[in-house]
Design an enzyme around this catalytic site. Structure first.
Site, mmCIF file in Angstrom:
data_model
loop_
_atom_site.group_PDB
_atom_site.id
_atom_site.type_symbol
_atom_site.label_atom_id
_atom_site.label_comp_id
_atom_site.label_asym_id
_atom_site.label_seq_id
_atom_site.Cartn_x
_atom_site.Cartn_y
_atom_site.Cartn_z
ATOM 1 N N VAL A 192 4.285 3.850 8.132
ATOM 2 C CA VAL A 192 4.036 2.812 9.123
ATOM 3 C C VAL A 192 2.749 3.106 9.885
ATOM 4 O O VAL A 192 2.438 4.256 10.193
ATOM 5 C CB VAL A 192 5.220 2.688 10.113
ATOM 6 N N THR A 193 1.984 2.060 10.167
ATOM 7 C CA THR A 193 0.804 2.202 11.013
ATOM 8 C C THR A 193 0.610 0.929 11.817
ATOM 9 O O THR A 193 1.319 -0.070 11.628
ATOM 10 C CB THR A 193 -0.455 2.532 10.197
ATOM 11 N N HIS A 208 -2.368 -1.867 13.305
ATOM 12 C CA HIS A 208 -3.721 -2.413 13.289
ATOM 13 C C HIS A 208 -3.882 -3.335 14.491
ATOM 14 O O HIS A 208 -2.940 -4.043 14.870
ATOM 15 C CB HIS A 208 -3.984 -3.228 12.021
ATOM 16 N N ARG A 251 0.839 -1.202 0.000
ATOM 17 C CA ARG A 251 0.000 0.000 0.000
ATOM 18 C C ARG A 251 0.871 1.246 0.000
ATOM 19 O O ARG A 251 2.072 1.198 0.300
ATOM 20 C CB ARG A 251 -0.913 0.013 1.230
ATOM 21 N N GLY A 252 0.258 2.379 -0.282
ATOM 22 C CA GLY A 252 0.962 3.637 -0.140
ATOM 23 C C GLY A 252 1.090 4.013 1.326
ATOM 24 O O GLY A 252 0.464 3.424 2.204
ATOM 25 N N CYS A 310 2.347 6.977 10.754
ATOM 26 C CA CYS A 310 2.329 7.527 9.394
ATOM 27 C C CYS A 310 3.587 8.336 9.090
ATOM 28 O O CYS A 310 3.586 9.199 8.203
ATOM 29 C CB CYS A 310 1.075 8.359 9.163
ATOM 30 N N SER A 357 -8.369 2.762 7.980
ATOM 31 C CA SER A 357 -8.540 2.199 9.324
ATOM 32 C C SER A 357 -9.031 3.303 10.251
ATOM 33 O O SER A 357 -8.529 4.431 10.220
ATOM 34 C CB SER A 357 -7.230 1.599 9.842
ATOM 35 N N ALA A 370 -6.580 6.497 9.402
ATOM 36 C CA ALA A 370 -5.430 6.490 8.498
ATOM 37 C C ALA A 370 -5.825 5.862 7.172
ATOM 38 O O ALA A 370 -6.721 5.007 7.117
ATOM 39 C CB ALA A 370 -4.268 5.726 9.126
ATOM 40 N N LEU A 371 -5.155 6.283 6.092
ATOM 41 C CA LEU A 371 -5.456 5.773 4.761
ATOM 42 C C LEU A 371 -4.198 5.248 4.088
ATOM 43 O O LEU A 371 -3.104 5.769 4.290
ATOM 44 C CB LEU A 371 -6.052 6.866 3.867
#
Length: 274
Positions: free
Chosen positions: A142-143, A145, A138-139, A236, A220, A205-206
């Site tokens: 860091v995130t 979940h 994905r673009g 992010c 998310s 976040a996208l």
């Protein structure tokens, strides 16, 4: 929290006509779904079983005109799904779809995981502890979940819908902003930093990916979760960025209610009002 899909269970899996009782992996179930769409009986009229949970598929579209692959979205409530399982399933779905494949919206949660997008830098993953780390396509950067976070994966044919990736980002952000307005919460986006923010704290976040004119991955939204792991990263890619969630904003919606509201606002933004 949604009911979960146990990928390791020998009794799990999708049951479609002619395949009752046959366990299969999540990507295989996606292949079955795609074939099921081509059956004489429309999929949205046929009950399916997902890990012994029976529900009729509901199409989202404008009731004033015929439902077609151009005007409808098929939502799927998938429960708690391993990140890599969902990721590979999205890729398989996107590779297998054709001009007649309906767009889908997958609503789910993930077990605890850090994901690194294509722009991620290793220094932004400060201390992952024992949480798995996955490099994904994905673009973004860091995130985190985890359970209690609503994940909405948008498997849309952008060429067919005649929208670009920037417009889709706006649509997703506005869907969350509209959802929050129902709770009396003011929120907004931030130039150069996709997502939805409340008083400078990030709530949603996208991250997206486009292949062959079709997108996957998505958004998310923190609903009711343990936010501690966000302290172990630069969310992010922004050091010191604070995050928040609906519960801490005084919103008591559960996961299913939040998902339902998000779908409604997404339809409004897509101008497919039911």
């Amino acid at each position: 929290m949604f009911s979960s899909i146990n990928e390791s269970s020998s009794r799990g899996g999708l049951v479609v006509p002619g395949s009752e009782g046959l366990p299969c992996s999540f990507p295989t179930r996606l292949h079955n779904w795609i074939e099921f769409y081509k059956a004489p009986i429309p999929a949205y009229q046929t009950p399916i079983m997902v890990h012994r949970f029976e529900a009729k598929l509901s199409w989202m579209g404008n009731s004033n005109r015929p439902l077609t692959t151009n005007t409808a979205i098929l939502p799927r409530h998938l429960g708690l799904v391993d990140y890599e399982t969902a990721w590979h399933a999205m890729r398989s779905f996107t590779d297998a779809r054709d001009s007649d494949t309906a767009d889908e919206l997958w609503l789910l949660e993930h077990p605890a995981v850090f994901t690194l997008g294509q722009a991620a830098r290793p220094e932004h993953l400060k201390n992952p502890q024992s949480i798995p780390v996955i490099h994904t396509d994905r673009g973004g950067q860091v995130t985190y979940h985890g359970p209690g976070q609503l994940v909405a994966y948008v498997l849309f044919d952008l060429d067919r819908r005649q929208i670009g990736i920037r417009r889709l980002v706006e649509i997703l952000e506005n869907s969350v902003i509209g959802l929050l307005s129902e709770a009396g919460i003011r929120s907004g986006g931030k130039k150069g930093a996709p997502g939805v923010y409340v008083q400078g704290r990030k709530l949603a976040a996208l991250g997206l990916r486009v292949r062959r004119g079709c997108c996957y991955h998505g958004l998310s939204l923190n609903v009711e979760m343990d936010l501690t792991p966000f302290q172990w990263i630069d969310p992010c890619g922004y050091p010191g960025l604070s995050v928040t969630q609906l519960r801490d904003l005084g919103v008591s919606w559960g996961m299913e209610e939040t998902a339902s509201l998000f779908m409604r606002h997404l339809l409004t933004e897509l101008e497919i009002k039911g």
